[in-house]
Enzyme design. Structure first.
Site, PDB file in Angstrom:
ATOM      1  N   HIS A 186      11.196  -0.929 -13.285  1.00 36.84           N
ATOM      2  CA  HIS A 186      11.069  -2.150 -13.799  1.00 36.84           C
ATOM      3  C   HIS A 186      11.538  -2.548 -11.975  1.00 36.84           C
ATOM      4  O   HIS A 186      12.330  -2.312 -11.179  1.00 36.84           O
ATOM      5  CB  HIS A 186      12.182  -2.891 -14.373  1.00 36.84           C
ATOM      6  CG  HIS A 186      11.881  -4.284 -14.689  1.00 36.84           C
ATOM      7  ND1 HIS A 186      12.605  -5.011 -15.394  1.00 36.84           N
ATOM      8  CD2 HIS A 186      11.067  -5.606 -13.687  1.00 36.84           C
ATOM      9  CE1 HIS A 186      12.647  -6.301 -15.316  1.00 36.84           C
ATOM     10  NE2 HIS A 186      11.360  -5.865 -14.381  1.00 36.84           N
ATOM     11  N   HIS A 202       0.524  -1.098  -0.568  1.00 40.19           N
ATOM     12  CA  HIS A 202       0.178   0.247   0.070  1.00 40.19           C
ATOM     13  C   HIS A 202       0.935   1.452  -0.173  1.00 40.19           C
ATOM     14  O   HIS A 202       1.810   1.453   0.432  1.00 40.19           O
ATOM     15  CB  HIS A 202      -1.044   0.499   0.908  1.00 40.19           C
ATOM     16  CG  HIS A 202       0.005   0.190   2.671  1.00 40.19           C
ATOM     17  ND1 HIS A 202      -0.477   0.967   3.231  1.00 40.19           N
ATOM     18  CD2 HIS A 202       0.975  -0.525   2.743  1.00 40.19           C
ATOM     19  CE1 HIS A 202       0.336   1.027   3.957  1.00 40.19           C
ATOM     20  NE2 HIS A 202       1.079  -0.250   4.359  1.00 40.19           N
TER      21      HIS A 202
HETATM   22  C1  LIG Z   1      12.420 -12.034 -15.840  1.00 40.35           C
HETATM   23  C2  LIG Z   1      13.916 -11.256 -15.482  1.00 40.35           C
HETATM   24  O1  LIG Z   1      15.438 -11.342 -16.217  1.00 40.35           O
HETATM   25  S1  LIG Z   1      14.002  -9.444 -15.034  1.00 40.35           S
HETATM   26  C3  LIG Z   1      15.606  -8.968 -14.324  1.00 40.35           C
HETATM   27  C4  LIG Z   1      15.941  -9.642 -13.161  1.00 40.35           C
HETATM   28  N1  LIG Z   1      17.801  -9.123 -12.769  1.00 40.35           N
HETATM   29  C5  LIG Z   1      18.141  -8.880 -11.741  1.00 40.35           C
HETATM   30  O2  LIG Z   1      17.771  -9.193 -10.786  1.00 40.35           O
HETATM   31  C6  LIG Z   1      19.599  -8.442 -12.029  1.00 40.35           C
HETATM   32  C7  LIG Z   1      19.722  -7.615 -11.038  1.00 40.35           C
HETATM   33  N2  LIG Z   1      21.195  -7.619 -11.458  1.00 40.35           N
HETATM   34  C8  LIG Z   1      22.238  -7.496 -10.084  1.00 40.35           C
HETATM   35  O3  LIG Z   1      21.661  -8.321  -9.359  1.00 40.35           O
HETATM   36  C9  LIG Z   1      23.448  -7.445 -10.703  1.00 40.35           C
HETATM   37  O4  LIG Z   1      24.584  -8.410 -10.594  1.00 40.35           O
HETATM   38  C10 LIG Z   1      24.024  -6.010 -10.452  1.00 40.35           C
HETATM   39  C11 LIG Z   1      23.392  -5.295 -11.386  1.00 40.35           C
HETATM   40  C12 LIG Z   1      23.648  -5.443  -9.125  1.00 40.35           C
HETATM   41  C13 LIG Z   1      25.183  -6.418 -10.734  1.00 40.35           C
HETATM   42  O5  LIG Z   1      26.130  -6.259 -11.670  1.00 40.35           O
HETATM   43  P1  LIG Z   1      27.632  -5.784 -12.538  1.00 40.35           P
HETATM   44  O6  LIG Z   1      27.953  -4.470 -12.099  1.00 40.35           O
HETATM   45  O7  LIG Z   1      27.562  -7.184 -13.594  1.00 40.35           O
HETATM   46  O8  LIG Z   1      28.163  -6.352 -10.328  1.00 40.35           O
HETATM   47  P2  LIG Z   1      29.740  -8.081 -11.264  1.00 40.35           P
HETATM   48  O9  LIG Z   1      27.867  -8.706 -11.781  1.00 40.35           O
HETATM   49  O10 LIG Z   1      30.637  -7.059 -11.676  1.00 40.35           O
HETATM   50  O11 LIG Z   1      29.679  -8.018  -9.536  1.00 40.35           O
HETATM   51  C14 LIG Z   1      30.491  -7.274  -9.011  1.00 40.35           C
HETATM   52  C15 LIG Z   1      30.105  -7.554  -7.207  1.00 40.35           C
HETATM   53  O12 LIG Z   1      28.814  -7.343  -6.787  1.00 40.35           O
HETATM   54  C16 LIG Z   1      28.631  -8.945  -7.122  1.00 40.35           C
HETATM   55  N3  LIG Z   1      27.550  -8.399  -6.787  1.00 40.35           N
HETATM   56  C17 LIG Z   1      26.487  -8.154  -7.870  1.00 40.35           C
HETATM   57  N4  LIG Z   1      25.218  -8.828  -7.802  1.00 40.35           N
HETATM   58  C18 LIG Z   1      25.327  -9.636  -6.602  1.00 40.35           C
HETATM   59  C19 LIG Z   1      24.071  -9.201  -5.950  1.00 40.35           C
HETATM   60  N5  LIG Z   1      23.010  -9.781  -6.881  1.00 40.35           N
HETATM   61  N6  LIG Z   1      23.904  -9.464  -4.556  1.00 40.35           N
HETATM   62  C20 LIG Z   1      24.871  -9.967  -3.808  1.00 40.35           C
HETATM   63  N7  LIG Z   1      26.397  -9.500  -4.472  1.00 40.35           N
HETATM   64  C21 LIG Z   1      26.494  -9.008  -5.516  1.00 40.35           C
HETATM   65  C22 LIG Z   1      29.234 -10.151  -6.969  1.00 40.35           C
HETATM   66  O13 LIG Z   1      29.701 -11.157  -5.842  1.00 40.35           O
HETATM   67  C23 LIG Z   1      30.520  -8.870  -7.113  1.00 40.35           C
HETATM   68  O14 LIG Z   1      31.308  -9.204  -5.573  1.00 40.35           O
HETATM   69  P3  LIG Z   1      32.931  -9.295  -5.966  1.00 40.35           P
HETATM   70  O15 LIG Z   1      33.589  -7.711  -6.184  1.00 40.35           O
HETATM   71  O16 LIG Z   1      33.660  -9.466  -4.454  1.00 40.35           O
HETATM   72  O17 LIG Z   1      33.915 -10.235  -6.633  1.00 40.35           O
END
Ligand SMILES: CC(=O)SCCNC(=O)CCNC(=O)[C@H](O)C(C)(C)COP(=O)(O)OP(=O)(O)OC[C@H]1O[C@@H](n2cnc3c(N)ncnc32)[C@H](O)[C@@H]1OP(=O)(O)O
Length: 199
Positions: A134, A125
């Site tokens: 998104h 809410h």
């Molecule tokens: C239907 C559908 O598909 S809808 C789409 C849904 N999409 C999502 O939910 C994707 C969300 N995106 C993420 O979680 C991505 O990992 C992001 C955007 C947060 C980061 O992506 P990038 O910039 O490429 O980061 P990258 O993969 O290089 O990771 C950088 C650091 O963050 C960490 N990290 C990345 N994502 C996460 C996460 N979700 N949770 C915890 N740690 C994370 C990595 O382990 C890495 O750590 P390190 O440097 O200690 O090794």
């Protein structure tokens, strides 16, 4: 109804359109190599005939969706909601936004234009969600959350009550957000910590 963009996201929009008993009229993509999606042909030209039907943009990237919507101002005018979505009578869904299967939008929440409320996401809410946001599958926005333009909330993330999240923020999948978030931040983990800033 028309779909702009023959993407994976478009396949889900086709299911939503079918779920509410509407027809898919045209699917457009500017890539001439994409000729079919599921059993539907893809067109590569926008014609006057197409503009007789409402269109939704099937582009997951928030910035690209914004650019397309601005190029075609006035064309993408409908919100599209799966028949299994639960939307409060007192909630508002902006033009061009899509609410997917089993998503919930609760009382007095405002969803802007061209947003995606993905499968099973919960918008509790009194949320205030700006345009081009998104909310990924399974994410939970608890009560009184504010989200700025263009922000992406990753799959399964949880935002606790009353939090304000800025514009063009990325919240990582599974993050738990317990503090306000500045514009452009990329946040991951539990509790959420800033990893970097989007350009
Ligand atoms: C239907 C559908 O598909 S809808 C789409 C849904 N999409 C999502 O939910 C994707 C969300 N995106 C993420 O979680 C991505 O990992 C992001 C955007 C947060 C980061 O992506 P990038 O910039 O490429 O980061 P990258 O993969 O290089 O990771 C950088 C650091 O963050 C960490 N990290 C990345 N994502 C996460 C996460 N979700 N949770 C915890 N740690 C994370 C990595 O382990 C890495 O750590 P390190 O440097 O200690 O090794």
């Amino acid at each position: 109804m028309n779909i702009y963009g023959a993407s994976g996201h478009a396949k889900v929009l086709i299911d939503i359109i079918n779920s509410i008993g509407r027809d898919v009229n045209y699917i457009f993509d500017d890539n001439p190599e994409i000729t079919k999606i599921l059993e539907y042909s893809v067109t590569h030209k926008i014609t006057a005939e197409m503009l007789n039907f409402p269109t939704v943009i099937a582009v997951g990237n928030n910035m690209i969706r914004k650019n397309i919507s601005q190029r075609f101002e006035g064309v993408f005018t409908v919100a599209l909601c799966h028949k299994s979505a639960t939307i409060s009578e007192s909630a508002r869904i902006g033009k061009g936004s899509v609410v997917m299967a089993k998503a919930v939008v609760n009382a007095q929440s405002l969803i802007g234009s061209h947003c995606i409320i993905n499968s099973g996401a919960i918008v509790e809410h009194d949320n205030d969600i700006a345009d081009f946001v998104h909310i990924s599958p399974g994410a939970v926005l608890t009560g009184n959350v504010t989200i700025g333009e263009g922000t992406h909330i990753g799959a399964g993330a949880v935002i606790i009550p009353g939090i304000k999240i800025g514009k063009w923020v990325t919240i990582g999948a599974g993050a738990i957000i317990i503090k306000d978030v500045p514009n452009n931040a990329v946040i991951v983990g539990n509790p959420g910590k800033i990893l970097k800033y989007n350009n």
